[in-house]
Design an enzyme around this catalytic site. Structure first.
Site, short mmCIF file in Angstrom:
data_model
loop_
_atom_site.label_atom_id
_atom_site.label_comp_id
_atom_site.label_asym_id
_atom_site.label_seq_id
_atom_site.Cartn_x
_atom_site.Cartn_y
_atom_site.Cartn_z
N HIS A 148 2.11 11.05 -1.82
CA HIS A 148 1.64 10.42 -3.05
C HIS A 148 0.13 10.51 -3.14
CE1 HIS A 148 1.47 6.31 -0.84
NE2 HIS A 148 0.25 6.47 -1.29
N ASP A 175 -6.72 3.09 -8.20
CA ASP A 175 -5.57 2.18 -8.24
C ASP A 175 -5.90 0.78 -7.74
OD1 ASP A 175 -5.90 2.97 -5.62
OD2 ASP A 175 -3.98 3.99 -5.45
N GLU A 198 3.96 7.85 -6.86
CA GLU A 198 5.01 8.03 -5.87
C GLU A 198 5.90 9.21 -6.23
OE1 GLU A 198 4.88 6.51 -3.19
OE2 GLU A 198 4.98 4.34 -3.30
N ASN A 241 4.15 10.34 2.13
CA ASN A 241 5.15 10.99 1.28
C ASN A 241 4.49 11.86 0.21
OD1 ASN A 241 4.17 9.13 -0.53
ND2 ASN A 241 6.07 7.97 -0.78
C1 GLP Z 1 -2.49 4.06 -0.51
C2 GLP Z 1 -3.46 4.39 -1.63
C3 GLP Z 1 -3.77 5.85 -1.69
C4 GLP Z 1 -4.11 6.36 -0.32
C5 GLP Z 1 -2.90 6.23 0.57
C6 GLP Z 1 -3.16 6.68 1.99
O1 GLP Z 1 -1.17 3.99 -0.87
N1 GLP Z 1 -3.00 3.95 -2.89
O2 GLP Z 1 -4.83 6.07 -2.61
O3 GLP Z 1 -4.49 7.71 -0.38
O4 GLP Z 1 -2.51 4.88 0.63
O5 GLP Z 1 -3.88 5.71 2.68
P1 GLP Z 1 -4.52 5.88 4.08
O6 GLP Z 1 -5.77 6.65 3.85
O7 GLP Z 1 -4.82 4.48 4.55
O8 GLP Z 1 -3.55 6.59 4.94
#
Ligand code: GLP
Length: 241
Positions: A138, A67, A143, A136
């Site tokens: 995702h 992404d 989402e 959440n």
């Molecule tokens: C973002 C990314 C995800 C990631 C998530 C959790 O929203 N798009 O790919 O897994 O956050 O991030 P973190 O590892 O910083 O908690």
């Protein structure tokens, strides 16, 4: 779904890096699906060390990222392009032309999204997809919603995700409101999935992923029906399971 419980973040990172390294050792042309966020940073650092001590070679490896934010310049310190360069691409011998991060500045995002999925198929599909998980549940930027998105597409970020990711920005107002993300179908076509979770903020998401109905409101729950998923969690993220 195989679950590996680790003591802490460091052990989770080492276990995850070992799994990715094995993939590269068994196939020098491995196609990696890569994730950003705080969670995989330690894994990337371990992979860089493995490259530097001659254990793995990225010269023929191809990568596709999950992404990217929409309308954030690639050079912005918060862009996922920047993240990947900082944490992996600048430190290993992967060819820049073999790395793919979705273009959040593409003129026609819908057309570009279709092409991104085609590029993944043309590369032979993803051998191993690394995933983090949002609080959440995702995955990528898929989402919670009323239906699973199949292909790569433009997505509107939830307020909770904007708040969670605002820790990297000056304020929540600066977090882009939209992103381009591989869809659940794009992720699902990967031959193997490696999901990492660390910290107590992820405990509920991990619990829901494993215990809820398979439901687009808990996007990660769909992973339970993928044939080859490894979940690597530290003690805190595993505290409810
Ligand atoms: C973002 C990314 C995800 C990631 C998530 C959790 O929203 N798009 O790919 O897994 O956050 O991030 P973190 O590892 O910083 O908690």
């Amino acid at each position: 779904m195989k679950i590996i419980k680790c003591r802490d973040y460091e052990q989770m990172s080492r276990v995850a890096a070992d799994i990715v390294a094995e993939e590269i050792k068994s196939n020098s042309k491995a196609v990696l699906g890569l994730a950003t966020g705080s969670t995989p940073e330690g894994m990337y650092a371990e992979l860089v060390s493995k490259y530097k001590n001659g254990e793995i070679d990225f010269s023929e490896v191809v990568s596709f990222n999950l992404d990217e934010y929409i309308n954030l310049p690639e050079e912005d310190v918060n862009s996922y392009h920047y993240f990947m360069n900082q944490h992996l691409f600048n430190h290993v011998n992967i060819k820049k032309e073999n790395t793919n991060v979705p273009d959040g500045n593409a003129k026609d995002i819908d057309e570009y999204s279709r092409r991104y999925d085609e590029m993944i198929s043309d590369a032979g599909g993803i051998d191993i997809q690394v995933l983090g998980i949002g609080p959440n549940a995702h995955i990528g930027f898929n989402e919670p919603s009323s239906a699973f998105k199949v292909g790569t597409s433009k997505v509107k970020l939830k307020k909770s995700t904007i708040e969670a990711n605002s820790r990297f920005f000056e304020s929540a107002d600066e977090v882009p409101k939209y992103a381009i993300s591989m869809g659940i179908g794009s992720i699902f076509r990967s031959k193997k999935i490696l999901l990492l979770a660390s910290g107590k903020e992820k405990a509920k998401a991990v619990y829901d992923m494993l215990n809820s109905e398979i439901d687009p409101k808990i996007p990660a729950s769909i992973l339970r029906i993928h044939p080859n998923v490894v979940v690597v969690v530290d003690e805190k993220a595993a505290s409810l399971i």
